[in-house]
Design an enzyme around this catalytic site. Structure first.
Site, short mmCIF file in Angstrom:
data_model
loop_
_atom_site.label_atom_id
_atom_site.label_comp_id
_atom_site.label_asym_id
_atom_site.label_seq_id
_atom_site.Cartn_x
_atom_site.Cartn_y
_atom_site.Cartn_z
N LYS A 2 -8.12 -31.21 6.27
CA LYS A 2 -8.97 -30.95 5.13
C LYS A 2 -9.64 -32.23 4.68
CE LYS A 2 -5.24 -29.12 3.29
NZ LYS A 2 -4.31 -28.48 4.10
N ILE A 120 3.59 -29.27 6.24
CA ILE A 120 2.89 -29.57 4.99
C ILE A 120 1.61 -28.76 4.87
CG2 ILE A 120 1.62 -31.39 3.77
CD1 ILE A 120 3.79 -33.34 4.74
N GLU A 121 0.91 -28.57 5.98
CA GLU A 121 -0.37 -27.86 5.89
C GLU A 121 -0.19 -26.39 5.53
OE1 GLU A 121 -3.28 -28.94 5.84
OE2 GLU A 121 -3.11 -30.98 6.61
N THR A 122 0.73 -25.69 6.20
CA THR A 122 0.82 -24.23 5.99
C THR A 122 2.25 -23.70 5.95
OG1 THR A 122 0.64 -23.82 8.38
CG2 THR A 122 -1.42 -23.82 7.10
N TYR A 306 -0.31 -38.26 1.69
CA TYR A 306 -0.20 -37.23 2.73
C TYR A 306 0.42 -37.82 4.00
CZ TYR A 306 -1.60 -33.84 6.28
OH TYR A 306 -1.61 -32.95 7.32
#
Length: 319
Positions: A2, A120-122, A306
């Protein structure tokens, strides 16, 4: 994948009355559709993608409240590196061990960063977002007056046009990232791969394709096999915090001579390996050494918090 960390001053669109906003957005969509046609996107796809859109106020709100900029490291890591996520990641890593071994052989990327990013993303594919990708991208392109997000909206239309995924399936985050690895549409077009090497990549429901695509992204971002992205360290009282920062790189042996203490389970690295010292919450908080692979993860999402969290989650799952 992102591009969330691109905060800007409040765009002029906020100053417009609602009726003026609607007219301005309609004119913007007309121009976006014209650009898409010039790049070969069929009229039917453009009409289906852009017809009836209005500025998504939820997207605008979230764009101004990005956690990588509003939380401390202690708060952010507590939110994303949870005990439940570590347990889930450990179970999935055991289950997918043969796939991860094959990916490491093919791409030179170990399981740790793949599991960290995927988690972490999904949440390992469980939470992929519920925003219509082109709706989000068109809103951000208009709101920020951003060619980047406009190009991403066109890339999403191209994905639908070539038959990889129909428009209703293009669901993702508020920032337009899609699927289990949360790839932006242009990244999907250039980087997503099919694990078997045959057919169209499926980053929405196919886990091996998801993992291979993350690994391919990191490989293209110059991932160095055998090198961690970061590691926790201890610093002595009174340590000169002016030495910290990504821009200040020293050999590992030099950091140790300055009193930086590596932990017992740290990876074996050559004394000449270059690293930066990061103090995300200042000299009294946690300390980390960041290596070249830290920058590869920052290519995925340009936030130090992140990238540190990806390393932390990956290490915890491996442990």
């Amino acid at each position: 994948m992102k591009r969330r960390t691109l905060l800007a001053t409040a765009p002029l669109a906020l100053a417009l009355a609602p009726s003026a906003q609607a007219a301005d957005f309609t004119a913007f969509l007309s121009g976006l559709g014209a650009r898409a046609r010039q790049q070969g996107v069929p009229h039917s796809i453009i009409d289906q993608a852009l017809g009836g859109l209005t500025p998504n106020q939820r997207v605008i709100h979230l764009d101004n409240h990005q956690p990588e900029f509003t939380l401390t490291w202690a708060q952010y890591s507590a939110r994303v590196v949870t005990a439940a996520r570590i347990r889930d990641g450990q179970a999935k890593r055991r289950q997918l061990s043969p796939v991860l071994d094959a990916i490491r052989t093919r791409f030179g990327v170990a399981a740790d960063p793949i599991m960290g990013i995927w988690g972490i993303e999904t949440d390992f594919g469980a939470i992929q977002g519920n925003f219509q990708v082109i709706d989000s991208l068109a809103t951000l392109a208009w709101f920020r007056q951003s060619p980047y997000f406009g190009n991403e909206a066109i890339a999403a239309m191209k994905i639908a046009a070539r038959g990889d995924a129909p428009l209703p399936r293009l669901i993702g985050s508020w920032a337009g990232a899609m699927g289990q690895p949360q790839f932006m549409p242009s990244v999907y077009l250039t980087t997503a791969v099919n694990f078997t090497g045959r057919g169209t990549p499926n980053i929405w429901t196919n886990v091996p394709d998801t993992m291979a695509s993350i690994a391919n992204y990191l490989r293209k971002a110059r991932w160095v096999p055998g090198l961690p992205s970061s590691e926790p360290v201890l610093i002595p009282p009174g340590f000169d915090a002016a030495l910290a920062g990504r821009q200040h790189r020293l050999p590992l042996a030099r950091w140790q001579a300055l009193g930086v203490h590596r932990l017992a389970d740290a990876a074996r690295l050559a004394p000449a390996t270059e690293a930066s010292l990061l103090l995300p919450d200042g000299p009294t908080g946690a300390a980390y050494l960041a290596y070249a692979n830290f920058e590869s993860i920052r290519r995925y999402n340009p936030s130090d918090l992140y990238a540190l969290a990806v390393g932390e989650l990956g290490r915890s799952i491996a442990a």
